[in-house]
Scaffold this motif. Structure first.
Motif, mmCIF file in Angstrom:
data_model
loop_
_atom_site.group_PDB
_atom_site.id
_atom_site.type_symbol
_atom_site.label_atom_id
_atom_site.label_comp_id
_atom_site.label_asym_id
_atom_site.label_seq_id
_atom_site.Cartn_x
_atom_site.Cartn_y
_atom_site.Cartn_z
ATOM 1 N N LEU A 140 49.326 16.609 31.758
ATOM 2 C CA LEU A 140 49.607 17.386 30.549
ATOM 3 C C LEU A 140 50.291 18.710 30.883
ATOM 4 N N VAL A 141 49.881 19.347 31.972
ATOM 5 C CA VAL A 141 50.538 20.583 32.405
ATOM 6 C C VAL A 141 51.983 20.285 32.795
ATOM 7 N N ALA A 142 52.192 19.226 33.563
ATOM 8 C CA ALA A 142 53.549 18.884 33.988
ATOM 9 C C ALA A 142 54.432 18.571 32.780
ATOM 10 N N ALA A 143 53.921 17.810 31.833
ATOM 11 C CA ALA A 143 54.701 17.459 30.645
ATOM 12 C C ALA A 143 55.069 18.702 29.837
ATOM 13 N N ALA A 144 54.136 19.627 29.745
ATOM 14 C CA ALA A 144 54.354 20.820 28.932
ATOM 15 C C ALA A 144 55.237 21.860 29.604
ATOM 16 N N THR A 145 55.255 21.904 30.924
ATOM 17 C CA THR A 145 55.932 23.009 31.607
ATOM 18 C C THR A 145 57.158 22.620 32.411
ATOM 19 N N SER A 146 57.334 21.345 32.684
ATOM 20 C CA SER A 146 58.456 20.938 33.522
ATOM 21 C C SER A 146 59.791 21.139 32.803
ATOM 22 N N GLU A 147 60.753 21.626 33.542
ATOM 23 C CA GLU A 147 62.112 21.749 33.021
ATOM 24 C C GLU A 147 62.981 20.568 33.452
ATOM 25 N N ASP A 148 62.385 19.657 34.214
ATOM 26 C CA ASP A 148 63.120 18.485 34.667
ATOM 27 C C ASP A 148 63.499 17.634 33.451
ATOM 28 N N PRO A 149 64.783 17.311 33.298
ATOM 29 C CA PRO A 149 65.209 16.538 32.122
ATOM 30 C C PRO A 149 64.560 15.153 32.046
ATOM 31 N N GLN A 150 64.291 14.551 33.183
ATOM 32 C CA GLN A 150 63.651 13.236 33.163
ATOM 33 C C GLN A 150 62.202 13.325 32.700
ATOM 34 N N VAL A 151 61.502 14.349 33.154
ATOM 35 C CA VAL A 151 60.124 14.538 32.705
ATOM 36 C C VAL A 151 60.127 14.805 31.203
ATOM 37 N N GLN A 152 61.026 15.646 30.743
ATOM 38 C CA GLN A 152 61.076 15.955 29.311
ATOM 39 C C GLN A 152 61.468 14.734 28.478
ATOM 40 N N ALA A 153 62.330 13.874 29.010
ATOM 41 C CA ALA A 153 62.710 12.653 28.297
ATOM 42 C C ALA A 153 61.504 11.745 28.074
ATOM 43 N N TYR A 154 60.592 11.770 29.011
ATOM 44 C CA TYR A 154 59.400 10.923 28.929
ATOM 45 C C TYR A 154 58.146 11.693 28.526
ATOM 46 N N ARG A 155 58.311 12.915 28.085
ATOM 47 C CA ARG A 155 57.161 13.751 27.741
ATOM 48 C C ARG A 155 56.199 13.074 26.754
ATOM 49 N N PRO A 156 56.685 12.497 25.659
ATOM 50 C CA PRO A 156 55.726 11.848 24.741
ATOM 51 C C PRO A 156 54.922 10.732 25.425
ATOM 52 N N ALA A 157 55.569 9.951 26.268
ATOM 53 C CA ALA A 157 54.851 8.875 26.962
ATOM 54 C C ALA A 157 53.853 9.447 27.966
ATOM 55 N N ILE A 158 54.251 10.486 28.705
ATOM 56 C CA ILE A 158 53.347 11.109 29.677
ATOM 57 C C ILE A 158 52.114 11.656 28.962
ATOM 58 N N GLU A 159 52.336 12.350 27.853
ATOM 59 C CA GLU A 159 51.206 12.912 27.104
ATOM 60 C C GLU A 159 50.317 11.806 26.536
ATOM 61 N N TYR A 160 50.920 10.731 26.054
ATOM 62 C CA TYR A 160 50.149 9.618 25.501
ATOM 63 C C TYR A 160 49.293 8.954 26.577
ATOM 64 N N TYR A 161 49.910 8.635 27.707
ATOM 65 C CA TYR A 161 49.197 7.907 28.753
ATOM 66 C C TYR A 161 48.281 8.794 29.602
ATOM 67 N N ALA A 162 48.440 10.097 29.534
ATOM 68 C CA ALA A 162 47.566 10.983 30.297
ATOM 69 C C ALA A 162 46.093 10.733 29.985
ATOM 70 N N GLY A 163 45.790 10.412 28.747
ATOM 71 C CA GLY A 163 44.426 10.136 28.347
ATOM 72 C C GLY A 163 44.066 8.669 28.375
ATOM 73 N N ARG A 164 45.002 7.854 28.837
ATOM 74 C CA ARG A 164 44.781 6.401 28.842
ATOM 75 C C ARG A 164 45.154 5.806 30.206
ATOM 76 N N LEU A 165 44.796 6.490 31.257
ATOM 77 C CA LEU A 165 45.212 6.093 32.605
ATOM 78 C C LEU A 165 44.706 4.712 33.014
ATOM 79 N N ASP A 166 43.597 4.276 32.473
ATOM 80 C CA ASP A 166 43.026 2.994 32.878
ATOM 81 C C ASP A 166 43.361 1.853 31.929
ATOM 82 N N GLU A 167 44.095 2.147 30.871
ATOM 83 C CA GLU A 167 44.417 1.100 29.907
ATOM 84 C C GLU A 167 45.546 0.210 30.418
ATOM 85 N N THR A 168 45.406 -1.071 30.159
ATOM 86 C CA THR A 168 46.477 -2.034 30.443
ATOM 87 C C THR A 168 46.660 -2.885 29.199
ATOM 88 N N GLU A 169 47.762 -3.548 29.135
ATOM 89 C CA GLU A 169 48.045 -4.433 27.988
ATOM 90 C C GLU A 169 47.514 -5.807 28.277
#
Length: 169
Positions: A140-169
């Protein structure tokens, strides 16, 4: 001597001691500790004395000064933030992980979402064996503070999965 002139004198002495610390003059530490002893209710002096101890690798000796700073009044917000960060990280280094978590949590109560406090909290959580929460916090810190364009492109997914690290489909 009136209280006003005493505090003006303490302020001038503090400014001089901080300047000496910035110049890495050994005398700075003893001046800061002496000022804190002469003015035990001055939160700013206690904070500077704590910082001085920490910068010299005297972590255990820094703790009571950080505590005095945080329990006192009149500490500027930036210094209060620094005191929470300093005390929390110092307690973690000393292996006092539960205390570190409590202090960093109090800091986050006042400075919600602060990236530095959250990062040190993540390290503390790791030390407490709470790896999942530590990784979640860092993501969550990385998603919120990173200036890396790739991290920012995936920010919603990173934030979503941060709380679901053990979930699989």
């Amino acid at each position: 001597m009136s209280n006003d002139s005493e505090y003006e004198t303490a302020d001038a002495a503090l400014a001089r001691a901080v300047r000496l610390r910035e110049e890495r003059t050994p005398r700075a530490h003893e001046e800061l500790v002496g000022l804190a002893a002469r003015h035990p209710h001055d939160a700013a002096l206690a904070y500077q004395a704590a910082w001085s101890h920490d910068s010299l690798g005297l972590e255990a000796e820094a703790v009571p000064f950080y505590e005095r700073a945080l329990n006192g009044t009149g500490l500027a917000a930036q210094d209060r933030h620094g005191a929470f960060l300093g005390l929390g990280s110092t307690l973690r280094v000393l292996g006092r992980y539960e205390e570190a978590r409590e202090v960093l949590g109090r800091g986050l109560d006042e400075f919600a979402q602060d990236a530095a406090l959250r990062t040190f909290l993540a390290m503390t959580l790791y030390n407490l064996g709470e790896s999942r929460e530590a990784v979640r916090t860092l993501l969550l810190v990385a998603a919120a503070t990173s200036e890396d364009p790739q991290v920012q492109a995936y920010r919603p997914a990173i934030e979503y999965y941060a709380g679901r690290l053990d979930e699989t489909e």
